[in-house]
Design a protein around this motif. Structure first.
Motif: not given
Length: 160
Positions: A22-23, A29-33, A66-68, A72-74
């Motif tokens: 959601m916005p 999650v920004w740093d991860d995507v 996102i795909v997690i 390892d919740e990555k």
């Protein structure tokens, strides 16, 4: 603005979870995507930048998926979409950016999640514009995808 809350959340056969973000949760999650999105933006020839994508995600113009990997919740992949409504009233879910790794573990399930959400938002189908390699992620994966056209582009050189 999202037509209907993006609440799709599916566990794949390869122990991954596919989920909408959601916005108000983009910053989490920004740093991860952002690296996946940065690579996709580089291929857009100036159509998208990380800043414009971030702004559109925060404003609900684009949707983040996102795909997690569960073990390892990555976050191993992501996509952005938007709903395009044409003058005829035709609504299509457009895949704008797509990036990540281990596509064999989530691609088929990912398309199903997006299709389900598109249908819930009264879209008549999905569309994607991308580099030649996108053919292997669409047409070659699912016979319902059809290569409809080829896009040509001419970027003007600065006048000297």
């Amino acid at each position: 603005m999202m037509e209907q809350q993006a609440t799709e959340h599916t566990e794949t056969e390869h122990k991954n979870t596919i989920s909408a973000v959601m916005p108000e949760h983009i910053d989490i999650v920004w740093d991860d995507v952002k690296m996946f999105l940065f690579r996709a933006c580089k291929r857009s020839n100036g159509r998208h930048t990380l800043d414009t994508v971030y702004s559109q995600l925060k404003n609900g113009v684009q949707h983040l998926w996102i795909v997690i990997r569960i073990e390892d919740e990555k976050i191993i992949a992501c996509a952005t979409t938007s709903i395009s409504t044409y003058p005829t009233g035709l609504k299509m879910l457009e895949v704008i950016l797509l990036g990540g790794s281990h596509k064999d573990n989530w691609l088929t399930s990912g398309w199903k999640v997006l299709e389900s959400w598109a249908r819930k938002n009264n879209c008549k189908g999905m569309q994607a514009l991308g580099r030649k390699g996108l053919k292997f992620l669409t047409v070659k994966e699912d016979s319902q995808w059809k290569e409809q056209s080829v896009m040509f582009e001419k970027i003007f050189k600065e006048k000297e």
